[in-house]
Write an enzyme that holds these catalytic residues in place. Structure first.
Site, short mmCIF file in Angstrom:
data_model
loop_
_atom_site.label_atom_id
_atom_site.label_comp_id
_atom_site.label_asym_id
_atom_site.label_seq_id
_atom_site.Cartn_x
_atom_site.Cartn_y
_atom_site.Cartn_z
N TYR A 140 12.89 -33.17 -13.90
CA TYR A 140 11.81 -32.38 -14.48
C TYR A 140 12.00 -30.91 -14.12
O TYR A 140 12.59 -30.57 -13.10
CB TYR A 140 10.45 -32.88 -13.99
CG TYR A 140 10.01 -34.19 -14.60
CD1 TYR A 140 9.14 -34.22 -15.69
CD2 TYR A 140 10.46 -35.41 -14.12
CE1 TYR A 140 8.73 -35.41 -16.26
CE2 TYR A 140 10.06 -36.61 -14.68
CZ TYR A 140 9.19 -36.60 -15.75
OH TYR A 140 8.80 -37.79 -16.32
N GLU A 141 11.46 -30.06 -14.98
CA GLU A 141 11.66 -28.61 -14.86
C GLU A 141 11.16 -28.04 -13.54
O GLU A 141 11.63 -26.99 -13.10
CB GLU A 141 10.97 -27.93 -16.04
CG GLU A 141 11.24 -26.46 -16.18
CD GLU A 141 10.53 -25.86 -17.38
OE1 GLU A 141 10.34 -24.63 -17.39
OE2 GLU A 141 10.16 -26.62 -18.31
N SER A 142 10.22 -28.71 -12.90
CA SER A 142 9.67 -28.21 -11.65
C SER A 142 10.63 -28.34 -10.48
O SER A 142 10.34 -27.88 -9.37
CB SER A 142 8.37 -28.95 -11.32
OG SER A 142 8.56 -30.36 -11.39
N GLY A 143 11.77 -28.99 -10.68
CA GLY A 143 12.77 -29.10 -9.62
C GLY A 143 12.88 -30.47 -9.00
O GLY A 143 13.51 -30.63 -7.96
N GLY B 68 11.26 -24.37 -20.44
CA GLY B 68 12.71 -24.49 -20.29
C GLY B 68 13.42 -25.08 -21.49
O GLY B 68 14.64 -25.28 -21.46
#
Length: 258
Positions: A59-62, A140
């Site tokens: 996921y884009e949050s890392g 993203g």
């Protein structure tokens, strides 16, 4: 819309459930998948809890290797970090995982999609400064569309969402046709699969999306009526296998826990 199909016994399911299950089936075990929130996350988590337990969700949050027991509400949902193999910074996700080509599949949604798989999640109608509708924006998705090995899109199909040409290209698909991605130096293959509540589309050699599968009970005429361009149909058009009881149970359990 509710569809009833006869398998070993009567099984009732919705068109949204058919879409999510068809999208989940497209994901293979062991692949690395960059997941968007919403319909893509539903499909990816369903795949991981059924036939693809080794699917790596990013996921884009890392969060790398998240294994949520319910559907996350956003990329900032704590369950993604709590169940992840690792949590890294957002720049690291993009600089060290996405852009070097280490992610196999980008799974995205869309507000608008055109016949060459270009995605709009920015503005609809008018010009950029004064649109009729301003959407959440890119996040993203442009980088995901540019750099993942391939891109799957899951979206409900209507003439509002399936347009001849998107009002704004947020995430490049095949541009104006085959070869444009290469000319722009983009790493990934772009959209190779679009799953909707009516069927499945794939690009042909020109980069244009072509109907390749119909969901049970759906006609070609229905799909064409929900498409804003003159949709072509593959010669080897097939019918999607209806949802199985185990798939429906797993999907409904994920939603019930959310």
């Amino acid at each position: 819309m509710t569809i009833t199909e006869m398998t070993d016994e009567a099984t009732e399911y919705t068109s949204d459930e058919m879409m999510s299950i068809a999208a989940a089936r497209a994901l293979s075990d062991g692949k690395r998948c960059f997941v968007g929130i919403g319909l893509p996350s539903t499909a990816a988590n369903l795949a991981r809890t059924t036939h693809a337990p080794g699917l790596v969700l990013i996921y884009e949050s890392g969060t790398l290797g998240s294994k949520p027991g319910r559907l996350p509400a956003s990329i900032g949902d704590g369950i993604l970090a709590e169940t992840a193999d690792a949590v890294i910074s957002v720049p690291e996700v993009f600089n060290y995982w996405l852009q070097p080509g280490r992610i196999d599949i980008g799974f995205l949604g869309a507000a608008q999609l055109d016949k060459f798989g270009n995605i709009n999640t920015t503005v609809i109608g008018g010009d950029y400064a004064h649109p009729k509708v301003r959407l959440p924006g890119a996040g993203g998705a442009p980088e995901i569309a540019a750099s993942c090995g391939e891109v799957f899109v899951v979206v409900r199909q209507s003439r509002r969402s399936f347009v001849e040409r998107v009002d704004f290209i947020t995430s490049l698909g095949h541009g104006s046709g085959a070869g444009e991605r290469s000319r722009l130096g983009l790493r990934g293959a772009g959209p190779t699969l679009v799953i909707t509540d009516l069927g499945v589309l794939r690009p042909d050699e020109t980069g244009e999306l072509v109907l390749s599968a119909l969901h049970p009970g759906v006609s070609i005429e229905q799909v064409r009526a929900a498409t804003g361009w003159q949709l072509r149909v593959a010669d080897d058009l097939v019918t999607t296998e209806p949802p199985g009881a185990a798939e429906l149970t797993a999907l409904r359990a994920l939603k019930a826990a959310s």
